[in-house]
Structures are given as C-alpha cells and as structure tokens.
Enzyme design. Sequence first.
Site, PDB file in Angstrom:
ATOM      1  N   ILE A 298       0.868  -1.181   0.000  1.00  9.80           N
ATOM      2  CA  ILE A 298       0.000   0.000   0.000  1.00  9.80           C
ATOM      3  C   ILE A 298       0.897   1.221   0.000  1.00  9.80           C
ATOM      4  O   ILE A 298       1.727   1.402   0.907  1.00  9.80           O
ATOM      5  CB  ILE A 298      -0.920   0.022   1.238  1.00  9.80           C
ATOM      6  CG1 ILE A 298      -1.781  -1.233   1.288  1.00  9.80           C
ATOM      7  CG2 ILE A 298      -1.791   1.275   1.223  1.00  9.80           C
ATOM      8  CD1 ILE A 298      -2.547  -1.398   2.590  1.00  9.80           C
ATOM      9  N   ASP A 299       0.741   2.075  -0.987  1.00 11.50           N
ATOM     10  CA  ASP A 299       1.569   3.267  -1.125  1.00 11.50           C
ATOM     11  C   ASP A 299       1.373   4.220   0.051  1.00 11.50           C
ATOM     12  O   ASP A 299       0.259   4.376   0.561  1.00 11.50           O
ATOM     13  CB  ASP A 299       1.221   3.975  -2.433  1.00 11.50           C
ATOM     14  CG  ASP A 299       2.165   5.119  -2.728  1.00 11.50           C
ATOM     15  OD1 ASP A 299       3.293   4.838  -3.172  1.00 11.50           O
ATOM     16  OD2 ASP A 299       1.771   6.285  -2.488  1.00 11.50           O
TER      17      ASP A 299
ATOM     18  N   ALA B  48       1.991  -2.133   4.342  1.00 13.10           N
ATOM     19  CA  ALA B  48       1.745  -0.694   4.254  1.00 13.10           C
ATOM     20  C   ALA B  48       3.068   0.031   4.436  1.00 13.10           C
ATOM     21  O   ALA B  48       3.818  -0.266   5.358  1.00 13.10           O
ATOM     22  CB  ALA B  48       0.760  -0.253   5.328  1.00 13.10           C
ATOM     23  N   GLU B  49       3.342   0.976   3.540  1.00 15.94           N
ATOM     24  CA  GLU B  49       4.584   1.733   3.670  1.00 15.94           C
ATOM     25  C   GLU B  49       4.298   3.135   4.192  1.00 15.94           C
ATOM     26  O   GLU B  49       3.196   3.651   4.049  1.00 15.94           O
ATOM     27  CB  GLU B  49       5.334   1.787   2.339  1.00 15.94           C
ATOM     28  CG  GLU B  49       4.672   2.612   1.272  1.00 15.94           C
ATOM     29  CD  GLU B  49       5.519   2.728   0.011  1.00 15.94           C
ATOM     30  OE1 GLU B  49       6.573   2.083  -0.086  1.00 15.94           O
ATOM     31  OE2 GLU B  49       5.104   3.467  -0.879  1.00 15.94           O
ATOM     32  N   GLY B  50       5.283   3.716   4.848  1.00 15.99           N
ATOM     33  CA  GLY B  50       5.159   5.083   5.325  1.00 15.99           C
ATOM     34  C   GLY B  50       4.407   5.226   6.630  1.00 15.99           C
ATOM     35  O   GLY B  50       3.851   6.291   6.909  1.00 15.99           O
TER      36      GLY B  50
END
Length: 84
Positions: free
Chosen positions: A14-15, A48-50
């Site tokens: 997930i961006d 999930a990233e970030g």
Amino acid sequence: LAYLKKLSVDKLKIDRSFVDDMLDAPDSASIVNAVIQLGHGLNLTVIAEGVETEAQLAFLRSAGCDEAQGYLISKPIPASAFQD
C-alpha cells in the site's frame, strides 16, 4: 490489476500516499481497506509503507494489514546494524 493475476508475486504494498491520508480522508481509508481485502483474497501478504504514527498502525492492524514499514518501526539503518 491484471498483472496481479499474471505475475508471480506474493506481496502487495500500500503506497504511503494512502497511508498518509487514511485517518483524515474517507476515500483513502476505503482504498486501504479495499487493497487489504484484495490482497488477502489473492493470498498475498499486504504491506503498508510510510507508517509514522501509532494511530496509523492501529488502523492498519484493525483492517488486517499483515506488515508495516516506516519511521514508526525504524528509520533506515545499514544491513549490518539490522542484523545486530
């Protein structure tokens, strides 16, 4: 989406742009939930990233996200330090 069927992948990420907004923008939260459900439906691990806050991590956990990466978990470090 067609590539998800054709490529030999085992993870779906997930961006961070969706993770950044998911707590304040219902459309981003819906996209995050949909990606998690889609990934699980295809037997993929969803990452999930970030992730930068406890609230983001709590949302992702409650939505069933498998893994998270971001500054909340750890800032980037050399591989040698990670092994230690």
